[in-house]
Design a protein around this motif. Structure first.
Motif, PDB file in Angstrom:
ATOM      1  N   SER A  85      75.059  10.833  39.550  1.00 19.57           N
ATOM      2  CA  SER A  85      74.222  10.491  40.791  1.00 19.57           C
ATOM      3  C   SER A  85      74.845  10.752  41.988  1.00 19.57           C
ATOM      4  N   TYR A  86      74.394  11.515  42.864  1.00 20.15           N
ATOM      5  CA  TYR A  86      74.822  11.819  44.438  1.00 20.15           C
ATOM      6  C   TYR A  86      73.918  11.810  45.259  1.00 20.15           C
ATOM      7  N   GLU A  87      74.169  11.400  46.430  1.00 20.56           N
ATOM      8  CA  GLU A  87      73.476  11.361  47.607  1.00 20.56           C
ATOM      9  C   GLU A  87      73.869  12.679  48.611  1.00 20.56           C
ATOM     10  N   ARG A  98      77.571  17.772  52.648  1.00 18.86           N
ATOM     11  CA  ARG A  98      78.485  16.469  52.111  1.00 18.86           C
ATOM     12  C   ARG A  98      77.602  15.572  51.244  1.00 18.86           C
ATOM     13  N   GLN A  99      78.158  15.236  49.979  1.00 20.28           N
ATOM     14  CA  GLN A  99      77.672  14.443  48.920  1.00 20.28           C
ATOM     15  C   GLN A  99      78.246  12.925  49.019  1.00 20.28           C
ATOM     16  N   ALA A 100      77.712  12.007  48.519  1.00 18.74           N
ATOM     17  CA  ALA A 100      78.188  10.584  48.451  1.00 18.74           C
ATOM     18  C   ALA A 100      78.002  10.242  46.913  1.00 18.74           C
ATOM     19  N   PHE A 101      78.996   9.553  46.368  1.00 18.52           N
ATOM     20  CA  PHE A 101      78.712   9.174  44.912  1.00 18.52           C
ATOM     21  C   PHE A 101      77.870   8.095  44.831  1.00 18.52           C
ATOM     22  N   LEU A 102      77.089   7.759  43.938  1.00 13.07           N
ATOM     23  CA  LEU A 102      76.276   6.680  43.885  1.00 13.07           C
ATOM     24  C   LEU A 102      76.547   5.882  42.494  1.00 13.07           C
ATOM     25  N   GLY A 103      76.939   6.628  41.413  1.00 15.53           N
ATOM     26  CA  GLY A 103      76.843   6.067  40.068  1.00 15.53           C
ATOM     27  C   GLY A 103      76.758   6.915  39.013  1.00 15.53           C
ATOM     28  N   TRP A 104      77.395   6.647  37.775  1.00 18.53           N
ATOM     29  CA  TRP A 104      77.373   7.543  36.813  1.00 18.53           C
ATOM     30  C   TRP A 104      77.091   6.775  35.235  1.00 18.53           C
ATOM     31  N   ARG A 126      68.287   7.933  47.538  1.00 16.17           N
ATOM     32  CA  ARG A 126      66.830   7.389  48.328  1.00 16.17           C
ATOM     33  C   ARG A 126      66.306   8.208  48.932  1.00 16.17           C
ATOM     34  N   CYS A 127      67.067   9.438  49.358  1.00 15.10           N
ATOM     35  CA  CYS A 127      66.431  10.602  50.204  1.00 15.10           C
ATOM     36  C   CYS A 127      66.572  11.736  49.342  1.00 15.10           C
ATOM     37  N   TYR A 128      67.562  12.736  49.948  1.00 11.82           N
ATOM     38  CA  TYR A 128      68.024  14.165  49.260  1.00 11.82           C
ATOM     39  C   TYR A 128      68.995  13.371  48.190  1.00 11.82           C
ATOM     40  N   GLY A 129      69.343  14.062  47.215  1.00 16.10           N
ATOM     41  CA  GLY A 129      70.223  13.812  46.125  1.00 16.10           C
ATOM     42  C   GLY A 129      70.350  15.022  45.038  1.00 16.10           C
ATOM     43  N   GLU A 130      71.238  14.585  44.255  1.00 16.93           N
ATOM     44  CA  GLU A 130      71.742  15.645  43.115  1.00 16.93           C
ATOM     45  C   GLU A 130      71.720  14.757  41.775  1.00 16.93           C
ATOM     46  N   LEU A 131      71.529  15.022  40.795  1.00 10.87           N
ATOM     47  CA  LEU A 131      71.718  14.659  39.418  1.00 10.87           C
ATOM     48  C   LEU A 131      72.562  15.665  38.536  1.00 10.87           C
ATOM     49  N   ALA A 132      73.649  15.436  38.118  1.00  5.54           N
ATOM     50  CA  ALA A 132      74.577  16.512  37.413  1.00  5.54           C
ATOM     51  C   ALA A 132      74.880  16.082  36.018  1.00  5.54           C
ATOM     52  N   LEU A 133      74.330  16.733  35.137  1.00  7.00           N
ATOM     53  CA  LEU A 133      74.695  16.517  33.494  1.00  7.00           C
ATOM     54  C   LEU A 133      75.748  17.327  33.101  1.00  7.00           C
ATOM     55  N   TYR A 134      77.067  16.935  32.628  1.00  3.93           N
ATOM     56  CA  TYR A 134      78.085  17.886  32.323  1.00  3.93           C
ATOM     57  C   TYR A 134      78.782  17.238  31.135  1.00  3.93           C
ATOM     58  N   ALA A 135      79.689  18.081  30.261  1.00  2.00           N
ATOM     59  CA  ALA A 135      80.218  18.047  29.159  1.00  2.00           C
ATOM     60  C   ALA A 135      81.547  17.651  29.170  1.00  2.00           C
TER      61      ALA A 135
END
Length: 264
Positions: A85-87, A98-104, A126-135
């Motif tokens: 999870s990233y902001e 620019r993204q910031a690491f939130l947790g995984w 909380r605002c804009y963000g990204e979720l990444a699912l990777y192997a």
């Protein structure tokens, strides 16, 4: 003469050696080859398992993502799956900035343990963000050059990405500081008023008031004259007063006689 022993041709000796080696190889047990695991046949769900997909774009933001192996995975294979999870600074991958690491969260799926849930509750943007699912079971948090943060157009899990989500809304602007308003003073005091201690001062002697003069017209101002004090002679005060009155009467009688004689 003893006959000389018969020598085999060199080609025959080589052939015998090859046959012997081949027989030894056939007698040895065959080695177990490592299984060819390849890419995990993975599916995921963002609605609690109601719908499963293998699409590259997550249909919605979700704090929990269920993952499972599809088909018949090879025995002895481990498949690592992670959710990061990233902001971000924008709602799309191209504008994420620019993204910031939130947790995984991460898990390992096998033929026996083929299904699990990845949970990043409490780490959603909380605002804009990204979720990444990777192997892969690596945490890409920007801690070093081997674990960089996602940054368009480069992503650290390139070739390992299963699916991703980008979106959100802009954060509300931070409120500006306003001048501090003093608290209103209550009109009724909450404590009893303090009585000031009396101040000790030297006594002031008041000047005697002036004696008022008569207001009648033609009346001269008079200043009272104190009566003469008679010296004490030891005689009775009443006798002295009678003697004084008698002298006054005699003087008045003599004056009257003198006046009558002049008229004659």
């Amino acid at each position: 003469m003893h006959p000389h022993p018969r020598r085999l041709p060199a080609l025959t000796a080589v052939a015998l050696t090859a046959l012997t080696a081949g027989g030894a190889a056939l007698a040895a047990p065959a080695a177990h080859a490592a299984p060819d695991c390849g890419r995990a046949p993975l599916q995921y769900s963002v609605d609690g398992g109601a719908h499963w997909t293998a699409g590259a774009t997550m249909p919605a933001e979700s704090a929990t993502v269920q993952v499972r192996l599809a088909g018949e995975p090879a025995a002895g294979c481990d498949y690592h799956v992670s959710l990061g999870s990233y902001e971000a600074q924008g709602p799309t991958w191209a504008t994420s900035g620019r993204q910031a690491f939130l947790g995984w969260a991460t898990t390992t799926l096998t033929r026996e343990h083929y299904r699990d849930t990845l949970d990043v509750t409490g780490h959603l943007p909380r605002c804009y963000g990204e979720l990444a699912l990777y192997a892969v079971g690596e945490k890409y948090d920007g801690s070093d050059s081997d674990h960089p943060l996602p940054h368009y157009p480069d992503e650290p899990f390139s070739g390992l990405a299963i699916a991703s989500w980008n979106g959100g809304t802009a954060c509300a602007p931070a409120p500006t500081a306003s001048p501090t308003t003093p608290a209103p003073v209550p009109s009724t005091p909450t404590t009893a008023p303090t009585t000031a201690a009396p101040t000790t001062a030297a006594p002031t002697t008041a000047a005697p008031a002036p004696v008022p003069s008569p207001t009648g017209p033609g009346t001269p101002s008079r200043t009272p004259t104190p009566a003469p004090t008679l010296a004490a002679t030891g005689s009775d005060d009443g006798l002295l007063t009678a003697a004084a009155l008698g002298a006054v009467v005699l003087v008045a009688a003599g004056g009257a006689t003198l006046h009558v004689g002049r008229r004659r």
